[in-house]
Design an enzyme around this catalytic site. Structure first.
Site, mmCIF file in Angstrom:
data_model
loop_
_atom_site.group_PDB
_atom_site.id
_atom_site.type_symbol
_atom_site.label_atom_id
_atom_site.label_comp_id
_atom_site.label_asym_id
_atom_site.label_seq_id
_atom_site.Cartn_x
_atom_site.Cartn_y
_atom_site.Cartn_z
ATOM 1 N N TYR A 144 -0.292 -0.457 0.683
ATOM 2 C CA TYR A 144 -0.847 -1.455 0.761
ATOM 3 C C TYR A 144 -0.272 -2.411 1.920
ATOM 4 C CZ TYR A 144 -5.057 -5.189 0.603
ATOM 5 O OH TYR A 144 -5.486 -5.782 0.289
ATOM 6 N N SER B 265 -5.774 -7.928 6.061
ATOM 7 C CA SER B 265 -5.299 -8.964 5.147
ATOM 8 C C SER B 265 -3.804 -9.974 5.570
ATOM 9 C CB SER B 265 -4.633 -8.062 4.097
ATOM 10 O OG SER B 265 -3.778 -8.931 3.158
#
Length: 256
Positions: A161, A148
């Site tokens: 996250y 990410s």
């Protein structure tokens, strides 16, 4: 005599596992691998993967669906077993499944933190370990983890996250260091800001959406289709000397 060209991106006869294959990025990656010739084991939890299966079969590939809660470590060996039983082996693993919980850090419930790490990190390590053992034994294999932009940055209100995606990047490098000499390539794709369920809240926030778009040189959010080429590349012979790389597919976000 003219030398015959070979397609280094051809995945004909290869078997791929894609987690989180029911929709979004996972569905697009699975369909893209099938378009290149692969057969697919589609791993999903709650979301149906019938639409993905139909897309794979439309490209002439074979597909099987396995419904598994990947947060449950005890269920993960069955995924590898199903690939071998259905297709006779395993060549490609794409660890795509992921979840996000948006809460300020001081309010972030430990249960949310643990759930995110179980899905985004612990399952990735476990599946890499299981697939890696098989791939090392056979002398070849491709593992693609989905990282990410938050593998590089801190984000806002997503501590679990962010921690998980930093760890995925580190794990990718660590496994590449151990397995590259054994014929197993471990790399990752770091999608930029993509138009998916995970970013729905950001896209609905006029201020944050404009801030994000203003930083993307391409001037748009990414789409599922943008990941197909990079995934096929990392799954194919064409990337045979790439190891431990985090490939940003971000419209230029990281350049800013």
């Amino acid at each position: 005599m003219k030398e015959q060209r070979r397609n280094r991106f051809d995945l004909t006869g290869k078997t791929a596992i894609v987690t989180g294959a029911g929709r979004g990025l996972g569905q697009a990656i699975a369909a893209g691998l099938a378009e290149a010739g692969a057969n697919l084991l589609l791993v999903t939890n709650r979301t149906s993967a019938e639409e993905t299966k139909a897309k794979v079969e439309a490209f002439g590939g074979k597909a099987r669906i396995v419904q598994v809660d990947i947060a449950d470590r005890s269920k993960l060996p069955s995924i590898i077993d199903e690939a071998i039983e259905s297709f006779g082996g395993l060549d490609i693993l794409v660890n795509n499944a992921g979840i996000i919980r948006r809460t300020p850090a001081v309010e972030h419930a430990y249960s949310d933190w643990q759930e995110v790490l179980d899905v985004n990190l612990n399952s990735v390590f476990a599946l890499c370990q299981l697939a890696g053992e098989l791939m090392i034994e056979q002398g070849h294999g491709k593992i693609i983890n989905i990282a990410s932009m938050l593998s590089f940055q801190g984000g806002i209100n997503v501590p679990g996250y962010t921690a998980s995606k930093h760890a995925v990047a580190g794990l990718t490098k660590a496994l590449a260091n151990e397995w590259a000499s054994k014929g197993v390539q471990v790399n990752a794709i770091a999608p930029g800001y993509m138009s998916t369920d995970n970013t729905e809240a950001l896209r609905k926030d006029p201020t944050r959406s404009r801030q994000i778009l203003d930083r993307i040189p391409a001037g748009r959010w990414g789409t599922d289709e943008d990941l197909i080429g990079p995934a096929v590349f990392l799954a194919s012979e064409a990337s045979g000397y790439m190891n431990g790389h985090i490939l940003c597919v971000d419209g230029g976000w990281m350049n800013r």
